[in-house]
Design a protein around this motif. Structure first.
Motif, short mmCIF file in Angstrom:
data_model
loop_
_atom_site.label_atom_id
_atom_site.label_comp_id
_atom_site.label_asym_id
_atom_site.label_seq_id
_atom_site.Cartn_x
_atom_site.Cartn_y
_atom_site.Cartn_z
N SER A 28 3.51 -5.17 11.29
CA SER A 28 3.18 -6.51 10.79
C SER A 28 4.38 -7.44 10.77
CB SER A 28 2.61 -6.40 9.38
OG SER A 28 3.64 -6.09 8.45
N ARG A 29 5.57 -6.88 10.73
CA ARG A 29 6.82 -7.64 10.61
C ARG A 29 6.93 -8.36 9.27
NH1 ARG A 29 7.40 -10.29 16.72
NH2 ARG A 29 7.13 -8.31 17.85
N ALA A 30 6.08 -8.01 8.34
CA ALA A 30 6.15 -8.58 7.00
C ALA A 30 7.21 -7.85 6.19
CB ALA A 30 4.80 -8.46 6.31
N ALA A 31 7.70 -8.50 5.17
CA ALA A 31 8.57 -7.82 4.21
C ALA A 31 7.71 -6.80 3.47
CB ALA A 31 9.16 -8.82 3.23
N THR A 32 8.18 -5.56 3.40
CA THR A 32 7.39 -4.49 2.79
C THR A 32 8.15 -3.88 1.62
OG1 THR A 32 6.31 -3.95 4.90
CG2 THR A 32 6.25 -2.28 3.16
N ALA A 33 7.48 -3.81 0.48
CA ALA A 33 8.03 -3.14 -0.69
C ALA A 33 7.22 -1.88 -0.95
CB ALA A 33 7.98 -4.07 -1.90
N VAL A 34 7.85 -0.72 -0.79
CA VAL A 34 7.18 0.55 -1.07
C VAL A 34 7.41 0.87 -2.55
CG1 VAL A 34 7.05 3.00 -0.52
CG2 VAL A 34 7.53 1.33 1.29
N VAL A 35 6.33 0.96 -3.30
CA VAL A 35 6.44 1.18 -4.75
C VAL A 35 6.05 2.60 -5.10
CG1 VAL A 35 6.05 -1.25 -5.30
CG2 VAL A 35 4.09 0.29 -5.10
N PRO A 36 6.52 3.11 -6.25
CA PRO A 36 6.18 4.48 -6.65
C PRO A 36 4.68 4.73 -6.65
CG PRO A 36 7.92 3.62 -8.06
CD PRO A 36 7.45 2.47 -7.20
N HIS A 37 4.33 5.96 -6.39
CA HIS A 37 2.93 6.35 -6.22
C HIS A 37 2.10 6.04 -7.47
CE1 HIS A 37 -0.54 8.54 -4.92
NE2 HIS A 37 -0.36 9.55 -5.74
N SER A 38 0.97 5.36 -7.25
CA SER A 38 -0.01 5.07 -8.30
C SER A 38 0.64 4.41 -9.52
CB SER A 38 -0.74 6.36 -8.72
OG SER A 38 -1.57 6.81 -7.69
N ASP A 39 1.42 3.39 -9.28
CA ASP A 39 2.16 2.71 -10.35
C ASP A 39 1.86 1.21 -10.32
OD1 ASP A 39 3.98 1.64 -12.14
OD2 ASP A 39 5.61 2.98 -11.56
N PRO A 40 0.79 0.75 -10.98
CA PRO A 40 0.46 -0.68 -10.96
C PRO A 40 1.57 -1.56 -11.50
CG PRO A 40 -1.41 0.60 -11.73
CD PRO A 40 -0.25 1.54 -11.67
N ASP A 41 2.31 -1.09 -12.51
CA ASP A 41 3.37 -1.92 -13.07
C ASP A 41 4.47 -2.18 -12.04
OD1 ASP A 41 4.47 -3.32 -15.41
OD2 ASP A 41 6.06 -1.81 -15.29
N ALA A 91 -3.23 -8.07 10.71
CA ALA A 91 -3.95 -9.34 10.77
C ALA A 91 -3.88 -10.11 9.45
CB ALA A 91 -5.41 -9.11 11.16
N LEU A 92 -3.66 -9.40 8.35
CA LEU A 92 -3.64 -10.05 7.05
C LEU A 92 -2.23 -10.30 6.53
CD1 LEU A 92 -6.60 -8.15 5.34
CD2 LEU A 92 -6.62 -10.41 6.41
N SER A 93 -1.23 -10.13 7.37
CA SER A 93 0.16 -10.38 6.96
C SER A 93 0.96 -10.89 8.15
CB SER A 93 0.78 -9.09 6.41
OG SER A 93 0.81 -8.08 7.40
N ASP A 94 2.11 -11.48 7.82
CA ASP A 94 3.02 -11.95 8.86
C ASP A 94 4.42 -11.98 8.27
OD1 ASP A 94 3.11 -14.20 7.22
OD2 ASP A 94 1.85 -15.41 8.52
N ARG A 95 5.35 -12.60 8.95
CA ARG A 95 6.75 -12.60 8.51
C ARG A 95 6.94 -13.20 7.12
NH1 ARG A 95 10.41 -11.26 12.46
NH2 ARG A 95 9.67 -11.34 14.62
N GLY A 96 6.06 -14.11 6.71
CA GLY A 96 6.20 -14.74 5.41
C GLY A 96 5.47 -14.02 4.29
N THR A 97 4.79 -12.93 4.62
CA THR A 97 3.98 -12.19 3.65
C THR A 97 4.77 -11.03 3.05
OG1 THR A 97 2.01 -12.70 4.97
CG2 THR A 97 1.79 -10.97 3.33
N LEU A 98 4.53 -10.75 1.78
CA LEU A 98 5.03 -9.52 1.18
C LEU A 98 3.89 -8.51 1.16
CD1 LEU A 98 7.15 -7.84 -0.38
CD2 LEU A 98 6.14 -8.76 -2.49
N VAL A 99 4.12 -7.34 1.74
CA VAL A 99 3.16 -6.24 1.66
C VAL A 99 3.71 -5.22 0.67
CG1 VAL A 99 1.95 -4.41 2.89
CG2 VAL A 99 2.39 -6.59 4.03
N VAL A 100 2.97 -4.94 -0.37
CA VAL A 100 3.34 -3.93 -1.36
C VAL A 100 2.52 -2.68 -1.06
CG1 VAL A 100 3.40 -3.32 -3.80
CG2 VAL A 100 3.93 -5.67 -3.07
N SER A 101 3.20 -1.59 -0.77
CA SER A 101 2.54 -0.38 -0.29
C SER A 101 2.83 0.80 -1.19
CB SER A 101 3.00 -0.07 1.15
OG SER A 101 2.43 1.11 1.64
#
Length: 390
Positions: free
Chosen positions: A142-155, A117-127
Motif C-alpha cells: 500500500s505504501r502507507a505508513a504502517t504501525a504494527v501494534v501489540p496483539h489484541s490491544d485496542p488501547d 485500495a483503502l490506503s495510500d501514502r497519506g494514510t496510516l494503517v494500524v495493524s
C-alpha cells in the motif's frame, strides 16, 4: 564494461546455503500430494464444516463447470464476470449483513485488494501484530505508513491513531489463525469510531463458525453493515471451495472495482469454485447448526487435550493450537501423528509471530465422537518429551 566470467551453475548457489540453514533449524517445508481418498483422519485442513466433499457442494461445482466452462476466461472487468459471480456476491453480502460484495480469486488477493485500495501514502494503517501474512503484505504494497501494534490491544491502536492526522485504517483478523483466539472487535470498533478511522476485518476463520448461523464474527459483534466497516473472507475454509471476497458499503466495493490491482489484473474466479461456494452457502443457511457443532468440537478437543497435560490455547472458533517444545519437536510430533493415521497441522517460524511452534488442529463440524477420541489419544501418545505437563 565489466566482464562477468562466473559459472552460470553458481548463480543460485546461495540457495544451497539457505536450505542448509533451514534444515539445521527444522524449518524445511515439503509438498505432500494426497490421494483422492486419504486413509488419514483430517484435523489439518480448514474444512471447518466438512463441506468440501458434501454432495451439494460438489454438484454446485460440477453444474457450474458444465454451464460456464472450466475457467472464467479473463479478468472480471473483461470476460471473467458471469451471472454466477454476481449471484454469489449478492448472496454473500445478504448472508453476512453487508450492502455489497466483490469476489476475487483467493482470500489472499482479497486482503491485498482491500488494504491497498483503502490506503495510500497519506494514510496510516494500524495493524494487529498477529495478522495474517496477506494483511502484512497488503500493508507493504500500500505504501502507507504502517504501525504494527501489540496483539489484541485496542488501547495501543488508539494511541497510534491519535498521533496521526488524516485518513486511517485499522486492520485485524477476526480470528487469528495461529492460536484461534478472537480479536477484540468491540474495542477496535470503539477506537475507530473515536478516532474517525475505517475498520477492516479479515473474517476468514469466522465465517461459518461464529455469529448467528455462521454469519461471521462481525455479525456476532453487531458490526455488519456499519458504514465504516469492511470485511474480507475466504471461500476456501467453511465453504469448502476456493476464492475470496470483500464485503462492505456499495461505494467501497465500487472503489475496489476501479482501483484494486489484485482484482483488475487477475483472472476471475473459476465458475466451478463460485458454484461450489454458492451451494455451500445455501447449505449453511439451511443447516445453521453446523456452526454450533464446529465450536462444540473445538471445545471438546481443547478440554480433552489440556486434561491430558498438554498446553493449548482456549479456542474462540474452530482452531485448536497445541504448543510444542521446539520446531523440530513439532515436526516429529506431526510426523508421528501421521504415522498413526492422523493428519495435523504443524506451525513453525516464520508462520508463527511469537516464534513458538505448535500443532494446529481443525475442529471440523462433521467429526464424530469416536473420531475425536481417536484424535486425542493419538496426539497425547505421540507427544514429545516436554510437551506434557506431568
Amino acid at each position: 564494461m565489466p566482464q562477468h566470467t562466473a559459472d552460470p551453475a553458481d548463480v543460485f548457489a546461495w540457495i544451497d546455503a539457505a536450505e542448509s540453514v533451514r534444515e539445521r533449524a527444522g524449518l524445511v517445508r515439503t509438498l505432500r500430494p494426497r490421494p483422492p481418498v486419504s486413509p488419514l483422519l483430517d484435523l489439518a485442513s480448514n474444512d471447518y464444516l466438512g463441506l468440501s466433499r458434501h454432495p451439494e457442494t460438489v454438484r454446485g461445482a460440477r453444474e457450474a463447470a458444465e454451464c460456464w466452462g472450466a475457467g472464467a476466461t479473463g479478468s472480471r472487468l473483461v470476460t471473467g464476470t458471469t451471472e454466477l459471480h454476481a449471484e454469489l456476491e449478492r448472496e454473500l453480502a445478504a448472508f453476512c449483513g453487508f450492502e455489497a460484495a466483490l469476489v476475487l480469486s483467493s482470500g489472499y488477493a482479497a486482503n491485498l485488494a482491500a488494504v491497498t485500495a483503502l490506503s495510500d501514502r497519506g494514510t496510516l494503517v494500524v495493524s494487529d501484530a498477529g495478522n495474517h501474512a496477506s494483511i502484512v503484505d497488503g500493508c507493504r504494497l500500500s505504501r502507507a505508513a504502517t504501525a504494527v501494534v501489540p496483539h489484541s490491544d485496542p488501547d495501543a491502536a488508539r494511541k497510534a491513531l491519535a498521533a496521526h492526522e488524516g485518513r486511517a485504517l485499522l486492520v485485524s483478523d477476526s480470528v487469528f489463525s495461529v492460536d484461534g483466539d478472537a480479536a477484540p472487535l468491540a474495542g477496535y470498533d470503539a477506537v475507530c469510531r473515536g478516532e474517525g478511522a475505517a475498520l477492516l476485518v479479515d473474517d476468514a476463520h469466522g465465517l461459518g463458525v461464529l455469529g448467528e448461523g455462521g454469519r461471521g464474527a462481525l455479525h456476532a459483534a453487531g458490526l455488519s453493515g456499519a458504514p465504516h466497516v469492511v470485511a474480507t473472507l475466504t471461500l476456501s475454509k467453511s465453504l469448502g471451495s476456493q476464492g475470496g471476497a470483500v464485503l462492505g458499503p456499495a461505494k467501497v466495493i465500487r472503489h475496489l472495482v476501479n482501483t484494486a490491482r489484485t482484482f483488475i489484473f487477475d483472472t476471475g474466479l473459476a465458475p466451478a469454485a463460485a458454484g461450489a461456494a454458492l451451494a455451500s452457502l445455501r447449505l449453511l443457511r439451511r443447516e445453521p447448526e453446523r456452526a454450533d457443532r464446529a465450536r462444540e468440537v473445538a471445545g471438546l478437543l481443547y478440554g480433552r487435550l489440556t486434561a491430558s497435560g498438554l498446553t493449548a490455547a482456549r479456542p474462540d472458533a474452530a482452531v485448536v493450537s497445541v504448543r510444542a517444545p521446539s520446531a523440530s519437536a513439532a515436526l516429529r510430533w506431526a510426523a508421528d501423528c501421521r504415522e498413526a493415521g492422523l493428519s495435523v497441522g504443524c506451525f513453525r517460524p516464520p508462520s508463527v509471530p511469537d516464534g513458538i511452534s505448535r500443532l494446529r488442529l481443525t475442529a471440523r463440524a462433521d467429526l464424530t465422537g469416536d473420531e475425536i477420541d481417536r484424535a486425542v489419544t493419538t496426539i497425547v501418545r505421540a507427544a514429545p518429551a516436554g510437551a506434557v505437563d506431568r
